[in-house]
Structure formats: structure tokens, C-alpha cells
Design a protein around this motif. Structure first.
Motif, PDB file in Angstrom:
ATOM      1  N   VAL A 141      39.383  30.673  35.025  1.00  0.00           N
ATOM      2  CA  VAL A 141      39.385  29.302  35.523  1.00  0.00           C
ATOM      3  C   VAL A 141      38.057  29.045  36.229  1.00  0.00           C
ATOM      4  N   GLU A 142      37.461  27.889  35.940  1.00  0.00           N
ATOM      5  CA  GLU A 142      36.260  27.452  36.657  1.00  0.00           C
ATOM      6  C   GLU A 142      36.433  25.998  37.051  1.00  0.00           C
ATOM      7  N   ASP A 143      36.150  25.688  38.309  1.00  0.00           N
ATOM      8  CA  ASP A 143      36.227  24.289  38.713  1.00  0.00           C
ATOM      9  C   ASP A 143      34.941  23.557  38.328  1.00  0.00           C
ATOM     10  N   PHE A 144      34.980  22.243  38.410  1.00  0.00           N
ATOM     11  CA  PHE A 144      33.855  21.440  37.931  1.00  0.00           C
ATOM     12  C   PHE A 144      32.627  21.562  38.821  1.00  0.00           C
ATOM     13  N   ARG A 162      29.774  11.683  34.798  1.00  0.00           N
ATOM     14  CA  ARG A 162      29.051  12.932  34.559  1.00  0.00           C
ATOM     15  C   ARG A 162      29.985  14.107  34.267  1.00  0.00           C
ATOM     16  N   MET A 163      31.292  13.901  34.458  1.00  0.00           N
ATOM     17  CA  MET A 163      32.245  14.935  34.095  1.00  0.00           C
ATOM     18  C   MET A 163      32.443  15.014  32.583  1.00  0.00           C
ATOM     19  N   ILE A 164      32.169  13.917  31.897  1.00  0.00           N
ATOM     20  CA  ILE A 164      32.449  13.846  30.463  1.00  0.00           C
ATOM     21  C   ILE A 164      31.647  14.868  29.655  1.00  0.00           C
ATOM     22  N   PRO A 165      30.320  15.003  29.868  1.00  0.00           N
ATOM     23  CA  PRO A 165      29.584  16.021  29.112  1.00  0.00           C
ATOM     24  C   PRO A 165      30.075  17.452  29.356  1.00  0.00           C
ATOM     25  N   ILE A 166      30.625  17.696  30.541  1.00  0.00           N
ATOM     26  CA  ILE A 166      31.179  19.030  30.812  1.00  0.00           C
ATOM     27  C   ILE A 166      32.377  19.286  29.906  1.00  0.00           C
ATOM     28  N   LEU A 167      33.243  18.288  29.763  1.00  0.00           N
ATOM     29  CA  LEU A 167      34.379  18.422  28.844  1.00  0.00           C
ATOM     30  C   LEU A 167      33.893  18.643  27.418  1.00  0.00           C
ATOM     31  N   GLU A 168      32.900  17.860  27.023  1.00  0.00           N
ATOM     32  CA  GLU A 168      32.399  17.940  25.643  1.00  0.00           C
ATOM     33  C   GLU A 168      31.739  19.292  25.363  1.00  0.00           C
ATOM     34  N   ARG A 169      31.099  19.836  26.368  1.00  0.00           N
ATOM     35  CA  ARG A 169      30.375  21.090  26.176  1.00  0.00           C
ATOM     36  C   ARG A 169      31.287  22.307  26.175  1.00  0.00           C
ATOM     37  N   HIS A 170      32.346  22.287  26.970  1.00  0.00           N
ATOM     38  CA  HIS A 170      33.132  23.501  27.184  1.00  0.00           C
ATOM     39  C   HIS A 170      34.515  23.505  26.536  1.00  0.00           C
ATOM     40  N   CYS A 171      35.127  22.343  26.333  1.00  0.00           N
ATOM     41  CA  CYS A 171      36.523  22.309  25.885  1.00  0.00           C
ATOM     42  C   CYS A 171      36.648  22.520  24.380  1.00  0.00           C
ATOM     43  N   ASN A 188      45.279   9.216  40.153  1.00  0.00           N
ATOM     44  CA  ASN A 188      44.673   9.379  41.479  1.00  0.00           C
ATOM     45  C   ASN A 188      44.468   8.028  42.159  1.00  0.00           C
ATOM     46  N   PHE A 189      44.065   7.038  41.386  1.00  0.00           N
ATOM     47  CA  PHE A 189      43.905   5.696  41.943  1.00  0.00           C
ATOM     48  C   PHE A 189      45.251   5.130  42.386  1.00  0.00           C
ATOM     49  N   LEU A 190      46.267   5.284  41.557  1.00  0.00           N
ATOM     50  CA  LEU A 190      47.582   4.714  41.860  1.00  0.00           C
ATOM     51  C   LEU A 190      48.191   5.282  43.134  1.00  0.00           C
ATOM     52  N   VAL A 191      48.009   6.583  43.372  1.00  0.00           N
ATOM     53  CA  VAL A 191      48.663   7.228  44.518  1.00  0.00           C
ATOM     54  C   VAL A 191      47.757   7.344  45.738  1.00  0.00           C
ATOM     55  N   GLY A 192      46.563   6.761  45.685  1.00  0.00           N
ATOM     56  CA  GLY A 192      45.696   6.807  46.857  1.00  0.00           C
ATOM     57  C   GLY A 192      45.104   8.172  47.131  1.00  0.00           C
ATOM     58  N   ASN A 193      44.823   8.929  46.053  1.00  0.00           N
ATOM     59  CA  ASN A 193      44.173  10.235  46.237  1.00  0.00           C
ATOM     60  C   ASN A 193      42.661  10.020  46.245  1.00  0.00           C
ATOM     61  N   GLU A 194      42.099   9.840  47.434  1.00  0.00           N
ATOM     62  CA  GLU A 194      40.680   9.561  47.562  1.00  0.00           C
ATOM     63  C   GLU A 194      39.874  10.827  47.846  1.00  0.00           C
ATOM     64  N   ASP A 195      40.453  11.990  47.547  1.00  0.00           N
ATOM     65  CA  ASP A 195      39.737  13.242  47.779  1.00  0.00           C
ATOM     66  C   ASP A 195      39.696  14.097  46.514  1.00  0.00           C
ATOM     67  N   ALA A 196      39.723  13.462  45.351  1.00  0.00           N
ATOM     68  CA  ALA A 196      39.651  14.200  44.086  1.00  0.00           C
ATOM     69  C   ALA A 196      38.189  14.495  43.760  1.00  0.00           C
ATOM     70  N   HIS A 197      37.633  15.477  44.463  1.00  0.00           N
ATOM     71  CA  HIS A 197      36.245  15.883  44.272  1.00  0.00           C
ATOM     72  C   HIS A 197      36.156  16.912  43.154  1.00  0.00           C
ATOM     73  N   LEU A 198      34.950  17.449  42.924  1.00  0.00           N
ATOM     74  CA  LEU A 198      34.735  18.333  41.771  1.00  0.00           C
ATOM     75  C   LEU A 198      35.558  19.608  41.810  1.00  0.00           C
ATOM     76  N   LYS A 199      35.870  20.103  43.000  1.00  0.00           N
ATOM     77  CA  LYS A 199      36.631  21.351  43.078  1.00  0.00           C
ATOM     78  C   LYS A 199      38.116  21.129  42.830  1.00  0.00           C
ATOM     79  N   ASN A 200      38.515  19.877  42.688  1.00  0.00           N
ATOM     80  CA  ASN A 200      39.910  19.579  42.373  1.00  0.00           C
ATOM     81  C   ASN A 200      40.141  19.298  40.897  1.00  0.00           C
ATOM     82  N   PHE A 201      39.112  19.554  40.089  1.00  0.00           N
ATOM     83  CA  PHE A 201      39.240  19.534  38.634  1.00  0.00           C
ATOM     84  C   PHE A 201      38.769  20.893  38.122  1.00  0.00           C
TER      85      PHE A 201
END
Length: 308
Positions: A141-144, A162-171, A188-201
Motif C-alpha cells: 500500500v502507498e498513499d498519494f 493532479r491525482m488523476i495522472p497518478i491513477l493513470e500511471r499506477h493503476c 467527501n463533499f456531502l458529509v463535510g469531510n474537509e480533511d481528505a488530504h493526500l495521505k487519506n487516499f
């Protein structure tokens, strides 16, 4: 009448439903309270932080379920579960995360086994089974943040685009993972998750393919913080606030993720269909009534933005 903190089922007696116990193990007849108070869990987390293989700002403990002794045991390494106690800074964070993860499952997002367990002082501790463990081995497992060459200190210095090229390159199948990212972003928008940073993907390698990991660290941070600071942690079309349906669907989904109309509509229809079950789930949750009300109102407002 009580309610099971693992399944939310009504109870006529006891602390956990039989189904909740069976989710942990088919051989578990009952579960002994975690032998730590909230304060003791926080101290244990601080003392073990340098030795444990899990990180993060929120106090966490690694644990394994001892079925023979019918109890969760805190360990330094090799745990199959992560425990998160009550947080002195944020009200009812375990109950908040547990509810938000359940809503994610209703929204079609894969999530690991999770729930709440009682501690010896009567407080509730959140547990989640580690998705990077299989048998005696560990899945890759590697986070973004790692994938983008960033650190814990720079995990917000990015954007959703900028997350999109990471998906395209690795998935293995990028088109499928783009759909998952779109769904997760809307959620995340619907539930008010305003802390979805790179380490949470994260990306995970399992069953011979690389894909987005199950959801984790999904929390309504808006009610945890007591107010909304941002609508998303990572900007979308240069914005973290005042996001619109057009930005999510026309710009992000159609232009940047390049999702077909049919795929976008399917995600939207499935999300909308799931929303009818959210109020009941929020009401059954272990959040106090005041926070349940705030949670419902936030979801209602965000639904109007996305779906009219």
C-alpha cells in the motif's frame, strides 16, 4: 433498550448483538470491555508511537482480537486492527468516524470492517480492521503523498486534478479507479469531510492488480471542528469553497476524469438512491442528538448543491 455499537441493531440485553460479534469472529460468544480508559488509551498511544507501524495525528493503537480471551489486546506490531479512542480536542470523533464510514458503505464505497467497542470507563473506541493485512503477510500500500513525492508536512500541497495522472500511471484499470475517485470526492463533499488530504487516499496491490484502497479516515470534520472552514481539503478548479454541481460533474468528471455521460449518471443515481437511508442511519448512530441534527442539516445543504 440498547443498541449494538457494531451493527446498530436494537438490543434487549447485553452490549453487542450476536451478528456484531460474529462479524469479528464466528467463535466469539461475547466481548470483554477494552481494559483501558480514554486517558489510558491516549497515554498508551503516545508511549507506543515510535514502535508502532501506524502513524497520524489522531491517537491510535494497534490491536489484535484474542478470541480465546474474548478481548482486544493492544500490541506494538502485528496488529490486525487499529483502535481510536475519544479525542480530547474533538467531540465524539469515534462515533463520527464510525457513522461516516457506514454512510460511505451505503454510498457504494468499499470500507473495511469497523465499529465501536466499549472501554472500561464506558467510553466508546472506534475500531477498524487493517486492509493491508492478509494472513501473516502484508499487502503493498502507498498513499498519494508517497506517490507524489510529498510528505506529511506537504500533504495539502496538491489538487484533485493532479491525482488523476497518478491513477493513470499506477493503476491496472485506470478508468475504473477514476469512477471510484469521483464517487469518493462527491461523498467527501456531502458529509463535510474537509480533511481528505493526500495521505487519506492510497493505492493497494491485491489479487494481481493495483487499485484504490478501501476508504479510511472518513470523518465529518465540519461538525468535529464546530464549523466549516473548507469544503474540500485539496482544491478543485482552484477552489476549496463555493463548489458547484458544474465543477464536480462538468469540469471534474467530464473534462478532467474523462468519464462518459452514462458513467457519471450511474454514480449520481446510485448516490441519490442511497441518500434515502442516510437519515435513519444518522439517527441510529451513537452521536448525541445535537450532533446528529447538525450532521443531517449539513448533508441536506450539500445535497441541494449537488442534486438540486
Amino acid at each position: 433498550m440498547g443498541r449494538c455499537p457494531i451493527t446498530y441493531e436494537s438490543l434487549s440485553e447485553g452490549r453487542y448483538s450476536l451478528r456484531g460479534l460474529r462479524l469479528l469472529s464466528p467463535r466469539l460468544p461475547f466481548l470483554i470491555d477494552l481494559p483501558y480508559t480514554t486517558e489510558e488509551q491516549i497515554r498508551e498511544a503516545a508511549m507506543r508511537a515510535t514502535r508502532m507501524s501506524i502513524q497520524g495525528v489522531q491517537p491510535k493503537l494497534s490491536a489484535r482480537l484474542n478470541v480465546r480471551e474474548k478481548i482486544f489486546e493492544v500490541v506494538d506490531r502485528g496488529g490486525f486492527y487499529i483502535l481510536k479512542p475519544q479525542n480530547q480536542l474533538y467531540e465524539r470523533l469515534p462515533e463520527n468516524e464510525d457513522l461516516t464510514m457506514r454512510l460511505a458503505a451505503r454510498a457504494g464505497i468499499e470500507v473495511p470492517l469497523h465499529g465501536l467497542i466499549y472501554s472500561k470507563d464506558g467510553s466508546l473506541t472506534y475500531f477498524i480492521r487493517r486492509f493491508d493485512r492478509k494472513g501473516r503477510g502484508k499487502l503493498a500500500v502507498e498513499d498519494f503523498a508517497q506517490l507524489a513525492g510529498l510528505t506529511r508536512d506537504t500533504k495539502y500541497n496538491f489538487s484533485m486534478e493532479r491525482m488523476i495522472p497518478i491513477l493513470e500511471r499506477h493503476c491496472t484499470f485506470p478508468a475504473l479507479e477514476k469512477l471510484k475517485l469521483f464517487r469518493l470526492t462527491l461523498f467527501n463533499f456531502l458529509v463535510g469531510n474537509e480533511d481528505a488530504h493526500l495521505k487519506n487516499f492510497s493505492l493497494i496491490r491485491r489479487q494481481g492488480k493495483v487499485e484504490l484502497s478501501p476508504g479510511y479516515d472518513l470523518v465529518n470534520t465540519t461538525i468535529a471542528l464546530g464549523q466549516a472552514r473548507e469544503e474540500l481539503a485539496l482544491p478543485l478548479k482552484g477552489r476549496k469553497n463555493n463548489l458547484t454541481r458544474s465543477i464536480f460533474f462538468d469540469y471534474f468528471a467530464a473534462q478532467r476524469l474523462e468519464l462518459r455521460d452514462r458513467a457519471r449518471r450511474q454514480v449520481e443515481n446510485e448516490l441519490v438512491a442511497s441518500l434515502s437511508s442516510w437519515p435513519d442511519l444518522i439517527e441510529k448512530s451513537f452521536l448525541p442528538a445535537r450532533l446528529r441534527k447538525v450532521y443531517r442539516h449539513l448533508v441536506d445543504r450539500r445535497c441541494r448543491v449537488l442534486f438540486g
